[in-house]
Design a protein around this motif. Structure first.
Motif, PDB file in Angstrom:
ATOM      1  N   HIS A  19       0.857  -1.198   0.000  1.00 24.45           N
ATOM      2  CA  HIS A  19       0.000   0.000   0.000  1.00 24.45           C
ATOM      3  C   HIS A  19       0.888   1.242   0.000  1.00 24.45           C
ATOM      4  O   HIS A  19       1.899   1.293   0.710  1.00 24.45           O
ATOM      5  CB  HIS A  19      -0.914   0.000   1.231  1.00 24.45           C
ATOM      6  CG  HIS A  19      -2.017   1.004   1.153  1.00 24.45           C
ATOM      7  ND1 HIS A  19      -1.796   2.360   1.297  1.00 24.45           N
ATOM      8  CD2 HIS A  19      -3.350   0.859   0.943  1.00 24.45           C
ATOM      9  CE1 HIS A  19      -2.940   3.006   1.178  1.00 24.45           C
ATOM     10  NE2 HIS A  19      -3.904   2.123   0.960  1.00 24.45           N
ATOM     11  N   PRO A  20       0.540   2.266  -0.800  1.00 26.58           N
ATOM     12  CA  PRO A  20       1.376   3.475  -0.895  1.00 26.58           C
ATOM     13  C   PRO A  20       1.666   4.140   0.447  1.00 26.58           C
ATOM     14  O   PRO A  20       2.709   4.784   0.602  1.00 26.58           O
ATOM     15  CB  PRO A  20       0.548   4.405  -1.789  1.00 26.58           C
ATOM     16  CG  PRO A  20      -0.320   3.494  -2.595  1.00 26.58           C
ATOM     17  CD  PRO A  20      -0.620   2.325  -1.700  1.00 26.58           C
ATOM     18  N   VAL A  21       0.766   3.999   1.425  1.00 28.83           N
ATOM     19  CA  VAL A  21       0.966   4.672   2.712  1.00 28.83           C
ATOM     20  C   VAL A  21       2.246   4.204   3.397  1.00 28.83           C
ATOM     21  O   VAL A  21       2.877   4.970   4.136  1.00 28.83           O
ATOM     22  CB  VAL A  21      -0.262   4.448   3.630  1.00 28.83           C
ATOM     23  CG1 VAL A  21      -0.291   3.032   4.175  1.00 28.83           C
ATOM     24  CG2 VAL A  21      -0.273   5.453   4.780  1.00 28.83           C
ATOM     25  N   THR A  23       5.069   3.643   2.108  1.00 29.24           N
ATOM     26  CA  THR A  23       6.281   4.181   1.492  1.00 29.24           C
ATOM     27  C   THR A  23       6.701   5.509   2.124  1.00 29.24           C
ATOM     28  O   THR A  23       7.787   6.006   1.840  1.00 29.24           O
ATOM     29  CB  THR A  23       6.077   4.397  -0.020  1.00 29.24           C
ATOM     30  OG1 THR A  23       5.076   5.406  -0.232  1.00 29.24           O
ATOM     31  CG2 THR A  23       5.629   3.102  -0.693  1.00 29.24           C
ATOM     32  N   HIS A  51      -2.164  14.865   0.682  1.00 28.42           N
ATOM     33  CA  HIS A  51      -1.323  13.683   0.738  1.00 28.42           C
ATOM     34  C   HIS A  51      -2.139  12.426   1.030  1.00 28.42           C
ATOM     35  O   HIS A  51      -1.812  11.346   0.535  1.00 28.42           O
ATOM     36  CB  HIS A  51      -0.211  13.872   1.772  1.00 28.42           C
ATOM     37  CG  HIS A  51       0.854  14.820   1.320  1.00 28.42           C
ATOM     38  ND1 HIS A  51       0.768  16.177   1.496  1.00 28.42           N
ATOM     39  CD2 HIS A  51       2.003  14.604   0.642  1.00 28.42           C
ATOM     40  CE1 HIS A  51       1.833  16.762   0.970  1.00 28.42           C
ATOM     41  NE2 HIS A  51       2.596  15.830   0.455  1.00 28.42           N
ATOM     42  N   TYR A  55      -1.907   9.228  -1.395  1.00 24.65           N
ATOM     43  CA  TYR A  55      -1.465   7.928  -0.885  1.00 24.65           C
ATOM     44  C   TYR A  55      -2.643   6.991  -0.590  1.00 24.65           C
ATOM     45  O   TYR A  55      -2.485   5.998   0.108  1.00 24.65           O
ATOM     46  CB  TYR A  55      -0.599   8.115   0.362  1.00 24.65           C
ATOM     47  CG  TYR A  55       0.766   8.679   0.036  1.00 24.65           C
ATOM     48  CD1 TYR A  55       1.802   7.846  -0.370  1.00 24.65           C
ATOM     49  CD2 TYR A  55       1.011  10.045   0.105  1.00 24.65           C
ATOM     50  CE1 TYR A  55       3.053   8.352  -0.688  1.00 24.65           C
ATOM     51  CE2 TYR A  55       2.251  10.576  -0.216  1.00 24.65           C
ATOM     52  CZ  TYR A  55       3.263   9.718  -0.613  1.00 24.65           C
ATOM     53  OH  TYR A  55       4.511  10.231  -0.945  1.00 24.65           O
ATOM     54  N   LYS A  56      -3.811   7.350  -1.126  1.00 27.42           N
ATOM     55  CA  LYS A  56      -4.997   6.483  -1.109  1.00 27.42           C
ATOM     56  C   LYS A  56      -5.468   6.112   0.299  1.00 27.42           C
ATOM     57  O   LYS A  56      -5.828   4.968   0.581  1.00 27.42           O
ATOM     58  CB  LYS A  56      -4.732   5.200  -1.921  1.00 27.42           C
ATOM     59  CG  LYS A  56      -4.308   5.466  -3.356  1.00 27.42           C
ATOM     60  CD  LYS A  56      -4.134   4.190  -4.141  1.00 27.42           C
ATOM     61  CE  LYS A  56      -3.584   4.451  -5.530  1.00 27.42           C
ATOM     62  NZ  LYS A  56      -4.392   5.382  -6.327  1.00 27.42           N
TER      63      LYS A  56
END
Length: 236
Positions: A19-21, A23, A51, A55-56
């Motif tokens: 998940h992008p979070v 990163t 943000h 970052y979904k």
């Protein structure tokens, strides 16, 4: 004979991506710390939501219902939510954090607690901020830069309590708080009605002119209006 399949490649293609979070290693590099003064609540919300969307994770703070604990996605969402909660706690000042921090909390619950801090008692806060805004004077500040910055900060804080300050009013108060040695440039600002940043630049130019005159009393000083015109009506 069937071609050999690379098992590691097959596994990576079916394995769900990170998940992008996860990163984000330091949220403070992306969202400034909320203190209610230098960083206003409205500015913090805009940056945080920007943000969160990128970052979904916007659904973790906007009130979107979480899946039930029996749902297959519950565990992964719970992990992501904990990360978003860290974002919130990590972007609060030392004074605000104790008022929001709780042992058991979702990101949404923490988000609402921050919101309540800045939305409660708006009338009383607006009155106090209005008094400071109207009373601010350059003579009581350490520098012109600090004076202009404080006016900006107060305008942002007033916006947070639903008492927004127009750019024109900000310029009027900027001029109102100046000492007499700025009378000439103040008069010119009142006549030309520039925006706040242009007015600020004109005052900085005048401060530089006065400093140069003090260092070289025999040097001729450029007319303030002539120099100021370059900020208001730049040549094409």
């Amino acid at each position: 004979m069937a071609p050999e399949v690379n098992s590691s490649k097959s596994e990576s293609s079916t394995k769900p991506g990170l998940h992008p979070v996860f990163t984000v290693t330091n949220i403070q590099h992306k969202v400034r710390v909320l203190d209610g003064t230098k960083v206003t609540y409205a500015s913090w919300v805009r940056l945080f939501k920007l943000h969160a969307c990128g970052y979904k994770v916007l659904s973790h703070i906007d009130g979107t219902p979480a899946p039930p604990e029996t749902a297959a996605s519950y565990e992964s969402r719970h992990e992501v939510d904990a990360h978003v909660l860290q974002w919130i706690y990590g972007t609060l000042s030392d004074e605000l954090l104790p008022r929001v921090l709780e042992d058991e909390s979702t990101a949404r619950q923490a988000w609402v607690r921050v919101e309540n801090i800045f939305n409660n008692n708006k009338g009383a806060r607006a009155a106090a901020l209005e008094f400071e805004f109207n009373s601010l004077r350059l003579a009581n500040m350490p520098s012109l830069e600090a004076y202009c910055q404080r006016l900006r900060e107060l305008a942002g804080m007033l916006k947070d309590v639903d008492a927004p300050v127009t750019d024109r009013r900000l310029v009027i108060q900027l001029v109102r708080g100046l000492p007499r040695e700025y009378d000439t440039v103040a008069s010119y600002i009142n006549q030309t009605t520039p925006n706040f940043e242009t007015a600020r630049s004109m005052l900085e130019l005048e401060l530089h002119r006065q400093s140069s005159s003090d260092e070289s009393p025999l040097a001729p000083a450029a007319p303030v209006a002539a120099v100021a015109e370059s900020w208001v009506d730049p040549p094409l």
